[in-house]
Structure formats: C-alpha cells, structure tokens
Motif scaffolding. Sequence first.
Motif, mmCIF file in Angstrom:
data_model
loop_
_atom_site.group_PDB
_atom_site.id
_atom_site.type_symbol
_atom_site.label_atom_id
_atom_site.label_comp_id
_atom_site.label_asym_id
_atom_site.label_seq_id
_atom_site.Cartn_x
_atom_site.Cartn_y
_atom_site.Cartn_z
ATOM 1 N N MET A 1 2.900 -9.027 -5.750
ATOM 2 C CA MET A 1 2.959 -8.674 -4.470
ATOM 3 C C MET A 1 1.522 -7.378 -5.067
ATOM 4 O O MET A 1 2.186 -6.144 -5.496
ATOM 5 C CB MET A 1 4.876 -7.517 -4.849
ATOM 6 N N SER A 2 1.818 -7.434 -3.289
ATOM 7 C CA SER A 2 0.616 -5.973 -3.489
ATOM 8 C C SER A 2 0.995 -4.682 -2.927
ATOM 9 O O SER A 2 1.316 -4.779 -1.707
ATOM 10 C CB SER A 2 -0.283 -7.051 -2.495
ATOM 11 N N LYS A 3 1.062 -4.151 -3.760
ATOM 12 C CA LYS A 3 1.108 -3.209 -2.169
ATOM 13 C C LYS A 3 0.615 -0.867 -2.219
ATOM 14 O O LYS A 3 1.184 -0.806 -1.689
ATOM 15 C CB LYS A 3 2.498 -1.889 -3.591
ATOM 16 N N TYR A 4 -0.870 -1.592 -2.642
ATOM 17 C CA TYR A 4 -1.823 -0.718 -1.839
ATOM 18 C C TYR A 4 -2.468 -1.666 -0.993
ATOM 19 O O TYR A 4 -3.344 -2.253 -0.876
ATOM 20 C CB TYR A 4 -2.474 -0.223 -3.624
ATOM 21 N N LYS A 5 -2.216 -1.090 0.088
ATOM 22 C CA LYS A 5 -3.325 -1.604 1.344
ATOM 23 C C LYS A 5 -3.916 -0.289 1.910
ATOM 24 O O LYS A 5 -3.931 0.873 1.324
ATOM 25 C CB LYS A 5 -2.292 -1.353 2.631
ATOM 26 N N CYS A 6 -5.080 -1.403 1.960
ATOM 27 C CA CYS A 6 -6.744 -0.664 2.994
ATOM 28 C C CYS A 6 -6.091 0.526 4.096
ATOM 29 O O CYS A 6 -5.510 0.236 4.821
ATOM 30 C CB CYS A 6 -7.138 -1.243 3.003
ATOM 31 N N VAL A 16 -3.472 -5.603 -5.333
ATOM 32 C CA VAL A 16 -2.053 -5.219 -6.852
ATOM 33 C C VAL A 16 -2.154 -4.041 -6.877
ATOM 34 O O VAL A 16 -1.235 -2.993 -7.687
ATOM 35 C CB VAL A 16 -2.481 -6.407 -7.795
ATOM 36 N N HIS A 17 -4.146 -3.794 -7.635
ATOM 37 C CA HIS A 17 -3.879 -1.671 -8.007
ATOM 38 C C HIS A 17 -4.547 -1.259 -7.595
ATOM 39 O O HIS A 17 -5.236 -1.634 -5.891
ATOM 40 C CB HIS A 17 -5.172 -2.465 -9.466
ATOM 41 N N GLY A 18 -4.425 -0.068 -7.401
ATOM 42 C CA GLY A 18 -4.865 1.039 -6.721
ATOM 43 C C GLY A 18 -6.576 1.281 -6.747
ATOM 44 O O GLY A 18 -7.184 1.275 -5.826
ATOM 45 N N ASN A 19 -6.922 0.601 -7.934
ATOM 46 C CA ASN A 19 -8.077 1.100 -8.392
ATOM 47 C C ASN A 19 -9.231 -0.023 -7.522
ATOM 48 O O ASN A 19 -10.387 0.334 -6.622
ATOM 49 C CB ASN A 19 -8.985 1.333 -9.565
ATOM 50 N N GLN A 20 -8.224 -1.428 -7.296
ATOM 51 C CA GLN A 20 -9.128 -2.409 -5.934
ATOM 52 C C GLN A 20 -9.391 -1.783 -4.928
ATOM 53 O O GLN A 20 -10.100 -2.272 -4.067
ATOM 54 C CB GLN A 20 -8.207 -3.488 -6.315
ATOM 55 N N ARG A 21 -8.386 -1.111 -4.562
ATOM 56 C CA ARG A 21 -7.786 -0.690 -3.198
ATOM 57 C C ARG A 21 -9.449 0.388 -3.012
ATOM 58 O O ARG A 21 -10.036 0.252 -1.794
ATOM 59 C CB ARG A 21 -6.524 0.123 -2.481
ATOM 60 N N THR A 22 -9.207 1.291 -3.680
ATOM 61 C CA THR A 22 -10.293 2.366 -3.743
ATOM 62 C C THR A 22 -12.002 1.508 -3.808
ATOM 63 O O THR A 22 -12.755 2.437 -2.985
ATOM 64 C CB THR A 22 -9.964 2.981 -4.974
ATOM 65 N N ARG A 23 -11.891 0.441 -4.621
ATOM 66 C CA ARG A 23 -13.616 -0.133 -4.309
ATOM 67 C C ARG A 23 -13.717 -0.831 -2.949
ATOM 68 O O ARG A 23 -14.878 -0.547 -2.721
ATOM 69 C CB ARG A 23 -13.222 -0.984 -5.613
#
Length: 110
Positions: A1-6, A16-23
Amino acid sequence: MSKYKCTHVGCRQSFVHGNQRTRHQKKCTLPKPQKKFIAQENSQGFKCSKCFKVFTQKPNAIRHYNTCNQKDNIASSSKSVHPCPSCDKTFNYPSKLKRHVAQVHDISQI
C-alpha cells in the motif's frame, strides 16, 4: 500500500517509502503546490496575509487570520454560531459568548 503521494499539482504517483517520494519530487516536472502564507514574519512581527494587521506572536496572527476568514463566511451566511441564551446577541466564538454572559448578564457559567 502506497501512503506517500507526490504533492505536485496533477501528479498521481505514490510511494511506499517517504524517501522515494522525496527523490521523485526533486525530478518531478509538474508544478509544486503553492504555500498559503497565513502569517508572514517581518521586522515588525507577524502580518496577517488577509488584512495585514501585525502581531508580535505567530499564534495570535494565525488565530486572527482564522477570524478574518470566519468573518467572511459568517457575513456571507449572515449568522453566528453561538447565540446568547439570555438575549438576541450572537458570537463567533464560545469564549466571546462566555465573556459576554459573565459581564452583561452576570452569570458565571454557561
């Protein structure tokens, strides 16, 4: 489940992970969301971005800003949400009603 949205406007990617969204957001070409300036700090203090009154403390400026918006909403709907049980006056905040009742009607609690 993806909880970090752009957060960029129109982007629907989620991670899934906040650092992926940040990148992702560093590379995302869609427009960034605009920040809402409720209280801008300047040399005099904190200024309401709606009516430009200045306050020495940020929480007071934010509370005032919310009051400005509430006044607009109440003016458009032409009703306050806290009526006095003893007279015809109405108030925007319960604290204002409580003070009114204590001072005008000499009743300690409501």
